[in-house]
Scaffold this motif. Structure first.
Motif, PDB file in Angstrom:
ATOM      1  N   ARG A   1      39.150  29.614  37.113  1.00 57.14           N
ATOM      2  CA  ARG A   1      38.188  29.438  38.073  1.00 57.14           C
ATOM      3  C   ARG A   1      38.204  28.384  39.072  1.00 57.14           C
ATOM      4  O   ARG A   1      37.790  27.111  38.507  1.00 57.14           O
ATOM      5  CB  ARG A   1      36.619  30.151  37.806  1.00 57.14           C
TER       6      ARG A   1
ATOM      7  N   SER B   1      36.023  26.294  41.535  1.00 56.92           N
ATOM      8  CA  SER B   1      34.671  26.083  42.182  1.00 56.92           C
ATOM      9  C   SER B   1      34.540  24.916  42.852  1.00 56.92           C
ATOM     10  O   SER B   1      35.173  23.974  42.398  1.00 56.92           O
ATOM     11  CB  SER B   1      33.670  26.230  40.911  1.00 56.92           C
TER      12      SER B   1
ATOM     13  N   LEU C   1      41.019  32.078  40.266  1.00 54.28           N
ATOM     14  CA  LEU C   1      40.067  32.800  40.747  1.00 54.28           C
ATOM     15  C   LEU C   1      39.142  32.228  41.659  1.00 54.28           C
ATOM     16  O   LEU C   1      38.647  30.892  41.307  1.00 54.28           O
ATOM     17  CB  LEU C   1      39.278  33.523  39.469  1.00 54.28           C
ATOM     18  N   LEU C   2      38.780  32.449  42.815  1.00 57.86           N
ATOM     19  CA  LEU C   2      37.770  31.818  43.713  1.00 57.86           C
ATOM     20  C   LEU C   2      36.817  33.121  44.092  1.00 57.86           C
ATOM     21  O   LEU C   2      37.292  34.219  44.907  1.00 57.86           O
ATOM     22  CB  LEU C   2      38.534  31.258  44.727  1.00 57.86           C
ATOM     23  N   TYR C   3      35.545  32.805  44.036  1.00 61.46           N
ATOM     24  CA  TYR C   3      34.500  33.829  44.697  1.00 61.46           C
ATOM     25  C   TYR C   3      34.337  33.407  46.196  1.00 61.46           C
ATOM     26  O   TYR C   3      33.886  32.149  46.469  1.00 61.46           O
ATOM     27  CB  TYR C   3      33.307  33.480  43.900  1.00 61.46           C
TER      28      TYR C   3
ATOM     29  N   PRO D   1      39.247  41.217  46.172  1.00 64.08           N
ATOM     30  CA  PRO D   1      38.396  41.804  44.933  1.00 64.08           C
ATOM     31  C   PRO D   1      38.708  43.272  44.402  1.00 64.08           C
ATOM     32  O   PRO D   1      38.452  43.579  43.114  1.00 64.08           O
ATOM     33  CB  PRO D   1      36.972  41.480  45.194  1.00 64.08           C
TER      34      PRO D   1
ATOM     35  N   GLY E   1      33.561  38.724  46.984  1.00 66.33           N
ATOM     36  CA  GLY E   1      34.020  38.806  45.495  1.00 66.33           C
ATOM     37  C   GLY E   1      35.130  37.971  44.992  1.00 66.33           C
ATOM     38  O   GLY E   1      35.387  37.001  45.619  1.00 66.33           O
ATOM     39  N   ASP E   2      35.674  38.079  43.858  1.00 70.69           N
ATOM     40  CA  ASP E   2      36.800  37.320  43.476  1.00 70.69           C
ATOM     41  C   ASP E   2      38.028  37.491  43.958  1.00 70.69           C
ATOM     42  O   ASP E   2      38.507  38.486  43.768  1.00 70.69           O
ATOM     43  CB  ASP E   2      36.784  37.241  41.837  1.00 70.69           C
ATOM     44  N   TYR E   3      38.399  36.582  44.478  1.00 71.67           N
ATOM     45  CA  TYR E   3      39.953  36.516  45.190  1.00 71.67           C
ATOM     46  C   TYR E   3      40.926  35.833  44.132  1.00 71.67           C
ATOM     47  O   TYR E   3      40.605  34.922  43.503  1.00 71.67           O
ATOM     48  CB  TYR E   3      40.040  35.772  46.214  1.00 71.67           C
ATOM     49  N   THR E   4      42.049  36.468  43.929  1.00 72.96           N
ATOM     50  CA  THR E   4      42.871  35.991  43.069  1.00 72.96           C
ATOM     51  C   THR E   4      44.165  35.296  43.669  1.00 72.96           C
ATOM     52  O   THR E   4      44.818  35.889  44.508  1.00 72.96           O
ATOM     53  CB  THR E   4      43.678  37.160  42.094  1.00 72.96           C
TER      54      THR E   4
ATOM     55  N   VAL F   1      30.091  29.982  41.651  1.00 70.58           N
ATOM     56  CA  VAL F   1      30.378  30.898  40.565  1.00 70.58           C
ATOM     57  C   VAL F   1      29.232  31.928  40.656  1.00 70.58           C
ATOM     58  O   VAL F   1      28.106  31.672  40.756  1.00 70.58           O
ATOM     59  CB  VAL F   1      30.329  29.896  39.402  1.00 70.58           C
TER      60      VAL F   1
ATOM     61  N   ARG G   1      26.864  40.339  39.780  1.00 72.24           N
ATOM     62  CA  ARG G   1      27.736  40.740  40.945  1.00 72.24           C
ATOM     63  C   ARG G   1      27.402  42.193  40.994  1.00 72.24           C
ATOM     64  O   ARG G   1      27.961  42.863  40.385  1.00 72.24           O
ATOM     65  CB  ARG G   1      29.463  40.436  40.749  1.00 72.24           C
TER      66      ARG G   1
END
Length: 452
Positions: A136, A138, A161-163, A186, A213-216, A298, A302
């Motif tokens: 992750r 952050s 992962l980055l929110y 996401p 949301g979480d981007y990969t 973080v 969610r």
């Protein structure tokens, strides 16, 4: 001594730690296929010789010096061995490296000693720490970007992962020209598929984000060799820094506040609330669903990814800064009114010991904030090199700065609130923030920068 600390780091794209590199440092490189190199020179008691070498977390560094004494400083400015403060000279170092970046090696002898010839052998062995799971990303509070490093080959790819929030622009910069980037939303939509940029310097990708949301992010390499890379990821202003976000504030003496609003299908409403590490935050929502994101990005809860709406949150807060609270309504739900109650209780986490200031790779400054009571003092320590320029400024209190050998460079007793000087020696500089007797409790902001 009680304080609250928030560290903000200024990252320079693909930079190396200014703190860990005197301007006269000589870069050490190995011959093709080699795992070691030897350098030699002469040092006297008027200064030191500095070398810099890039290495990766998880590798083993072995240093052997036949004369003089050895100091080794990590990329973030942490001294791993300090020959300048030991009674006997340090001639060797052998350990697993804690981080990736430029390590600085100093060769020195005591002041007043005659010229000494030396030979220094540096060896790096072992594999870098590999990323087996998604890591992750952050951001430090107040920052909109971060830099990560890794190794990649045809047989493996690294995943992050980055929110982030809908409508933000994400910029991804990759220095490995033979590698490619994949960006996944996401909900699993591939936004960039093994993308490459024809360039001679750094590949840069830009993408407006379609949802929250979480981007990969995946880094791929087409060749068989295991190659190092640096990845710089940034987004534009986060919620809490725009006009569309409402700041929640409590009335004097209150520990909670209630806000209300209305949502149509697919709508969101964003709020921001500043709170401190160690406090307890409780949130109750009577309709729609809830998302809470920490100051570093973080997600703590969610509601957008759960089958049932999330309407309650209660947790001890992990960090100090602006927490983002998002109320959202799914596209299939009917328009609704909502009421959101936020409560913050409990004491903040305070640090009683001296706090070491260290810079992330590429950082040239740090900002720390705190609270000191009547006649109290907060103490910090920072490792820096002779010849570098240090600027220290405090707002709301007074400043004392002392050199490694104990010489005062700025005195609170003289009313000092700022200092800029060329550092006279290498070692730990002590920075104290104090509050004169009779002035009550004060909030302060301390800014420290190192250049040169």
């Amino acid at each position: 001594m009680k304080r609250v600390i928030v560290l903000t780091i200024l990252l320079l794209m693909f930079g190396t730690s200014v703190l860990a590199q005197p301007s006269t440092a000589e870069r050490v490189s190995f011959a093709a296929g080699a795992t070691s190199a030897t350098v030699s020179g002469t040092v006297d008691g008027t200064g030191s010789r500095a070398y810099v070498l890039y290495a990766f977390a998880g590798q083993r560094m072995d240093l052997t010096l036949n004369a003089a004494s050895l100091t080794l400083v990590s990329p973030s400015g942490i001294p791993l061995v300090r020959g300048t403060v030991t009674a006997d000279p340090v001639h060797a170092y052998n350990d697993i490296l804690p981080e990736t970046g430029d390590y600085t090696i100093l060769v020195s002898i005591p002041s007043g000693t005659g010229a000494t010839n030396y030979s220094l052998t540096i060896s790096i062995t072992g594999d870098a720490i590999r990323k087996t799971d998604a890591e992750r990303i952050s951001f430090q509070p107040g920052m909109t970007g971060a830099v990560v490093n890794g190794w990649v080959s045809q047989s493996s790819s690294d995943k992050y992962l980055l929110y982030a929030f809908a409508g933000q622009n994400m910029e991804i910069a990759l220095d490995l020209l033979s590698a490619s980037i994949t960006l996944i939303s996401p909900t699993g939509t591939v936004l960039i598929d093994h993308g490459t940029v024809d360039t001679d310097f750094v590949q840069v990708f830009n993408q407006t984000l379609p949802q929250t949301g979480d981007y990969t992010i995946q880094v791929h390499e087409s060749g068989t060799a295991l190659l190092p890379y640096t990845l710089d990821v940034s987004v534009d202003a986060l919620p809490g820094e725009t006009d569309d976000v409402q700041r929640i504030s409590f009335a004097p003496g209150a520990i909670s506040a209630t806000v209300t609003g209305a949502l149509n299908p697919s709508d969101t409403a964003s709020y921001v609330l500043r709170a401190f590490a160690g406090q307890q935050m409780s949130i109750t929502l009577n309709a729609a669903t809830l998302t809470v994101v920490s100051p570093s990005g973080v997600p703590l809860v969610r509601g957008t990814v759960t089958a049932e709406p999330v309407r309650n949150f209660s947790q001890t807060l992990p960090e100090t800064g602006d927490y983002r609270i998002v109320v959202s309504l799914a596209p299939t739900q009917a328009a609704t009114n909502y009421s959101l109650t936020t409560t913050v209780t409990g004491a903040i986490i305070r640090h009683e010991e001296t706090e070491r200031i260290s810079f992330a790779p590429g950082a040239v400054s740090a900002i720390l904030t705190g609270t000191i009571t009547d006649a109290a003092m907060d103490n910090y320590v920072l490792y820096a090199f002779a010849g570098q320029s240090m600027t220290v400024t405090v707002e709301g209190a007074y400043l004392t700065v002392v050199s490694p050998s104990g010489s005062p460079l700025a005195r609170a007793q003289a009313g000092a609130t700022t200092m800029t000087t060329t550092l006279p020696e290498t070692g730990d500089y002590r920075v104290s923030v104090s509050n004169p007797s009779g002035t009550g409790t004060l909030n302060y902001t301390l800014t420290v920068s190192i250049t040169g």
